[in-house]
Each structure stands twice: as structure tokens, then as C-alpha cells.
Motif scaffolding. Structure first.
Motif, PDB file in Angstrom:
ATOM      1  N   MET A 110      41.997  92.662  -8.132  1.00 44.49           N
ATOM      2  CA  MET A 110      42.373  91.889  -6.933  1.00 44.49           C
ATOM      3  C   MET A 110      43.870  92.038  -6.689  1.00 44.49           C
ATOM      4  N   THR A 111      44.233  92.447  -5.510  1.00 46.13           N
ATOM      5  CA  THR A 111      45.644  92.684  -5.180  1.00 46.13           C
ATOM      6  C   THR A 111      46.192  91.513  -4.386  1.00 46.13           C
ATOM      7  N   LEU A 112      47.320  91.003  -4.865  1.00 45.59           N
ATOM      8  CA  LEU A 112      47.977  89.904  -4.178  1.00 45.59           C
ATOM      9  C   LEU A 112      49.018  90.461  -3.219  1.00 45.59           C
ATOM     10  N   VAL A 113      48.968  90.035  -2.005  1.00 41.79           N
ATOM     11  CA  VAL A 113      49.909  90.493  -0.981  1.00 41.79           C
ATOM     12  C   VAL A 113      50.917  89.393  -0.713  1.00 41.79           C
ATOM     13  N   ALA A 114      52.167  89.694  -0.933  1.00 39.25           N
ATOM     14  CA  ALA A 114      53.212  88.692  -0.701  1.00 39.25           C
ATOM     15  C   ALA A 114      53.452  88.545   0.797  1.00 39.25           C
ATOM     16  N   THR A 115      53.522  87.350   1.203  1.00 40.20           N
ATOM     17  CA  THR A 115      53.777  87.074   2.618  1.00 40.20           C
ATOM     18  C   THR A 115      55.106  86.346   2.753  1.00 40.20           C
ATOM     19  N   ALA A 116      55.818  86.663   3.788  1.00 36.57           N
ATOM     20  CA  ALA A 116      57.108  86.016   4.022  1.00 36.57           C
ATOM     21  C   ALA A 116      56.891  84.569   4.445  1.00 36.57           C
ATOM     22  N   PRO A 117      57.739  83.690   3.987  1.00 33.33           N
ATOM     23  CA  PRO A 117      57.598  82.283   4.385  1.00 33.33           C
ATOM     24  C   PRO A 117      57.776  82.134   5.894  1.00 33.33           C
ATOM     25  N   VAL A 118      56.991  81.262   6.430  1.00 32.12           N
ATOM     26  CA  VAL A 118      57.057  81.007   7.863  1.00 32.12           C
ATOM     27  C   VAL A 118      58.276  80.156   8.165  1.00 32.12           C
ATOM     28  N   ALA A 119      59.136  80.667   9.013  1.00 37.30           N
ATOM     29  CA  ALA A 119      60.352  79.921   9.346  1.00 37.30           C
ATOM     30  C   ALA A 119      59.999  78.698  10.184  1.00 37.30           C
ATOM     31  N   LYS A 120      60.679  77.607   9.864  1.00 38.53           N
ATOM     32  CA  LYS A 120      60.448  76.385  10.627  1.00 38.53           C
ATOM     33  C   LYS A 120      61.057  76.519  12.017  1.00 38.53           C
ATOM     34  N   ARG A 121      60.305  76.110  12.960  1.00 38.27           N
ATOM     35  CA  ARG A 121      60.778  76.186  14.334  1.00 38.27           C
ATOM     36  C   ARG A 121      61.799  75.081  14.577  1.00 38.27           C
ATOM     37  N   ARG A 122      62.937  75.482  15.050  1.00 34.79           N
ATOM     38  CA  ARG A 122      63.969  74.488  15.333  1.00 34.79           C
ATOM     39  C   ARG A 122      63.657  73.766  16.642  1.00 34.79           C
ATOM     40  N   THR A 123      63.856  72.472  16.590  1.00 34.46           N
ATOM     41  CA  THR A 123      63.645  71.664  17.783  1.00 34.46           C
ATOM     42  C   THR A 123      64.944  71.589  18.563  1.00 34.46           C
ATOM     43  N   LEU A 124      64.913  72.125  19.750  1.00 33.80           N
ATOM     44  CA  LEU A 124      66.098  72.110  20.585  1.00 33.80           C
ATOM     45  C   LEU A 124      66.186  70.782  21.321  1.00 33.80           C
ATOM     46  N   ILE A 125      67.360  70.214  21.286  1.00 31.70           N
ATOM     47  CA  ILE A 125      67.586  68.952  21.976  1.00 31.70           C
ATOM     48  C   ILE A 125      68.095  69.256  23.381  1.00 31.70           C
ATOM     49  N   ARG A 126      67.333  68.851  24.357  1.00 33.39           N
ATOM     50  CA  ARG A 126      67.730  69.087  25.744  1.00 33.39           C
ATOM     51  C   ARG A 126      68.655  67.975  26.198  1.00 33.39           C
ATOM     52  N   ILE A 127      69.841  68.355  26.611  1.00 33.39           N
ATOM     53  CA  ILE A 127      70.804  67.365  27.091  1.00 33.39           C
ATOM     54  C   ILE A 127      70.466  67.022  28.535  1.00 33.39           C
ATOM     55  N   PRO A 128      70.217  65.762  28.838  1.00 31.97           N
ATOM     56  CA  PRO A 128      69.838  65.377  30.201  1.00 31.97           C
ATOM     57  C   PRO A 128      70.920  65.742  31.221  1.00 31.97           C
ATOM     58  N   PHE A 129      70.472  66.123  32.403  1.00 32.44           N
ATOM     59  CA  PHE A 129      71.415  66.471  33.474  1.00 32.44           C
ATOM     60  C   PHE A 129      72.274  65.270  33.853  1.00 32.44           C
ATOM     61  N   THR A 130      71.683  64.076  33.831  1.00 29.00           N
ATOM     62  CA  THR A 130      72.450  62.879  34.185  1.00 29.00           C
ATOM     63  C   THR A 130      73.620  62.673  33.227  1.00 29.00           C
ATOM     64  N   LEU A 131      73.408  62.974  31.942  1.00 30.04           N
ATOM     65  CA  LEU A 131      74.487  62.830  30.972  1.00 30.04           C
ATOM     66  C   LEU A 131      75.593  63.847  31.228  1.00 30.04           C
ATOM     67  N   VAL A 132      75.209  65.085  31.559  1.00 31.91           N
ATOM     68  CA  VAL A 132      76.196  66.131  31.824  1.00 31.91           C
ATOM     69  C   VAL A 132      76.983  65.805  33.095  1.00 31.91           C
ATOM     70  N   PHE A 133      76.271  65.444  34.155  1.00 29.87           N
ATOM     71  CA  PHE A 133      76.925  65.166  35.434  1.00 29.87           C
ATOM     72  C   PHE A 133      77.813  63.930  35.337  1.00 29.87           C
ATOM     73  N   GLY A 134      77.259  62.862  34.752  1.00 35.23           N
ATOM     74  CA  GLY A 134      78.051  61.647  34.591  1.00 35.23           C
ATOM     75  C   GLY A 134      79.231  61.857  33.665  1.00 35.23           C
ATOM     76  N   GLY A 135      79.021  62.605  32.577  1.00 35.79           N
ATOM     77  CA  GLY A 135      80.115  62.886  31.655  1.00 35.79           C
ATOM     78  C   GLY A 135      81.226  63.689  32.308  1.00 35.79           C
ATOM     79  N   THR A 136      80.855  64.607  33.207  1.00 39.11           N
ATOM     80  CA  THR A 136      81.861  65.386  33.929  1.00 39.11           C
ATOM     81  C   THR A 136      82.714  64.487  34.815  1.00 39.11           C
ATOM     82  N   ILE A 137      82.061  63.557  35.511  1.00 38.00           N
ATOM     83  CA  ILE A 137      82.804  62.623  36.366  1.00 38.00           C
ATOM     84  C   ILE A 137      83.771  61.789  35.537  1.00 38.00           C
ATOM     85  N   ILE A 138      83.297  61.275  34.410  1.00 37.26           N
ATOM     86  CA  ILE A 138      84.142  60.424  33.579  1.00 37.26           C
ATOM     87  C   ILE A 138      85.269  61.233  32.945  1.00 37.26           C
ATOM     88  N   ALA A 139      84.972  62.470  32.542  1.00 37.10           N
ATOM     89  CA  ALA A 139      86.017  63.315  31.955  1.00 37.10           C
ATOM     90  C   ALA A 139      87.124  63.584  32.966  1.00 37.10           C
TER      91      ALA A 139
END
Length: 282
Positions: free
Chosen positions: A1-30
Motif C-alpha cells: 500500500m502506497t501512501l501519498v503525501a498531500t499538501a496541507p490545505v491552506a486556511k482561507r483568509r477572511t477579508l474584512i470589508r471596510i464599509p463605504f460609509t466609514l471611508v466616506f465619513g472618515g475622509t470628511i473628518i480627516a
């Protein structure tokens, strides 16, 4: 019986979406903050310099926002007013935020009769309209920005304290709080190192909105003669200066009003965007 090594599955990174309201409001305040710190870089004239040869002059290339009844450049006064009104937004809300958060954390963790007594204090304060209480206190202490900060602080801290106390009461029933008590942690460590970081989100979101309300309050008191005092450039004072000229020189009051709306909108959008971002992270 031959064992085949498999590469570990990379964890999918969760991207944090920055709300448009935060960007627009932050620009005004800046941008507002930059103008507030360096008004002389943007203002074409001295905000208190009078020119009796240019009284009530309509918007022109030389005076894009026109001039007021003393010949002062309205654009320069609106720009320099950013310093005062952004200061109001911070100083009128910082102490209520810090003190209210501190008291709310202690009350929420203590519960029992302490929470009941705190509830009676809150009910006694919020029975009266906020603006009426602030005006009454300022009228007793006298007009001026410092007295306005004192009046707002006396009343405003209870709203933060109530928000934090309610959230701490929820957090202290969770497993991690029980684990801290089981490990012998002192109550203050549990409150400020474990419970408060998880309970402060509603207060932070409210703080952003409260800054917008503080600008409106400061402008209202300035309009009534109880806030910033002439000849200081402040949006409420400018609106009051132009109230008798609305039919002939509308620009004196309109442009400061636009500045109030835009800056208040910036703080409100930051609050909404921050709330959405924190909900997403959860």
C-alpha cells in the motif's frame, strides 16, 4: 500500500470589508481635522479683519463666500470656525465618554442595588430635555465654551454609562467572565481587562454620533449667545450674525450652515460605518 503525501490545505483568509460609509465619513473628518489644525493655510483673509469698503458683498472671486455686515470674509471665518467647532466636538464629548464608560462598567458589574440606584439617577436626569438642562446650566454659570463643556459633561455622561452598564451585565454572564472569577482574578481586572473591551462597542459608536450632536449643540448655543462669543469665528455665531440679512445677504448664514451639515454628516457616517464594521467582525 502506497501512501501519498498531500499538501496541507491552506486556511482561507477572511477579508474584512471596510464599509463605504466609514471611508466616506472618515475622509470628511480627516479633511475637517486638517483644516481645524491649519486654518491659516486655507483661509485667504484674517477672519476678524473688517473691510468697510466691502460690506455685505455677494460671493465673488475675491470673496468666494461673500462678506458679512462688517466686511469680514465669510470663507475665512467658516474655515477658522473649524478649529472651534471641532474642538467642541471633542471636548464636549470626551469627558462624558470616559467618565460614563468608567461608571457604567462598575455599575454593570456590581448589579443589584447599585444598578437600581443608578437607574433612578438616570431617570431623574433624562426626565428633562437634554438641551433645556444644558441651557439652564450655562445660563447659571455664564456664557462661554468652558461653561458649555461643564454643562454638557454634567448631563451627557449618563447616556454612555447606561449603554456600557447594560452591555457589561450581558458580558459578565458569559463563560469567560466565570472563568476569570474561578481563577481568582480581582473584580477590577475582570471589569477593565476582560469585560469592558467586549462591552465598549456601543459606547464607541454612540460617541461618533454624539460628536455630530455636540457640533449642533455648540452652534445652537453660539446662535443664542451662550456658547462661543464674538468676534470668535464659530458657525452658530456666524448664523446669528446673518439672521437679519437672510433676504439680502443669505450667504452669511447659509455657508456656515452647510459646514455644520457636512461635518455632522461625517461623524454620523463614521458611527454607522464603525457599527457595521464591528458587526461584520463578529
Amino acid at each position: 500500500m502506497t501512501l501519498v503525501a498531500t499538501a496541507p490545505v491552506a486556511k482561507r483568509r477572511t477579508l474584512i470589508r471596510i464599509p463605504f460609509t466609514l471611508v466616506f465619513g472618515g475622509t470628511i473628518i480627516a479633511l475637517s481635522t486638517v483644516v481645524a489644525f491649519f486654518p491659516s493655510l486655507f483661509a485667504p483673509y484674517d477672519p476678524v479683519a473688517m473691510d468697510y469698503n466691502a460690506l455685505l458683498q455677494a460671493p465673488t472671486i475675491a470673496h468666494p463666500f461673500g462678506t458679512d455686515s462688517f466686511g469680514r470674509d465669510v470663507l475665512s471665518r467658516v474655515i477658522h470656525a473649524y478649529t472651534v467647532d471641532m474642538q467642541i466636538a471633542v471636548f464636549a464629548t470626551l469627558f462624558p465618554f470616559v467618565f460614563g464608560t468608567f461608571i457604567g462598567a462598575l455599575v454593570g458589574y456590581a448589579g443589584g442595588w447599585v444598578n437600581a440606584l443608578f437607574g433612578r439617577v438616570v431617570d431623574a436626569i433624562i426626565t428633562f430635555p437634554f438641551l433645556v438642562l444644558v441651557i439652564a446650566i450655562v445660563a447659571v454659570l455664564g456664557p462661554g465654551l468652558i461653561n458649555m463643556y461643564v454643562a454638557v459633561s454634567v448631563v451627557g455622561w449618563v447616556f454612555y454609562a447606561r449603554l456600557v452598564a447594560t452591555e457589561v451585565q450581558v458580558q459578565k454572564r458569559l463563560d469567560y467572565a466565570d472563568s476569570g472569577r474561578a481563577m481568582g482574578y480581582r473584580p477590577l481586572r475582570i471589569i477593565f481587562l476582560h469585560l469592558l473591551p467586549n462591552a465598549i462597542t456601543p459606547a464607541l459608536v454612540y460617541w461618533m454620533t454624539d460628536m455630530a450632536l455636540a457640533i449642533l449643540l455648540g452652534s445652537s448655543l453660539g446662535y443664542l449667545g451662550l456658547g462661543a462669543q464674538p468676534p470668535i469665528a464659530e458657525w452658530g455665531v456666524q448664523i446669528a450674525d446673518g439672521k437679519n440679512f437672510m433676504n439680502t445677504a443669505w450667504w452669511i448664514s447659509v455657508f456656515p450652515g452647510v459646514a455644520i451639515v457636512v461635518t455632522g454628516l461625517g461623524f454620523s457616517l463614521v458611527g454607522d460605518g464603525l457599527a457595521e464594521l464591528l458587526r461584520t467582525k463578529k
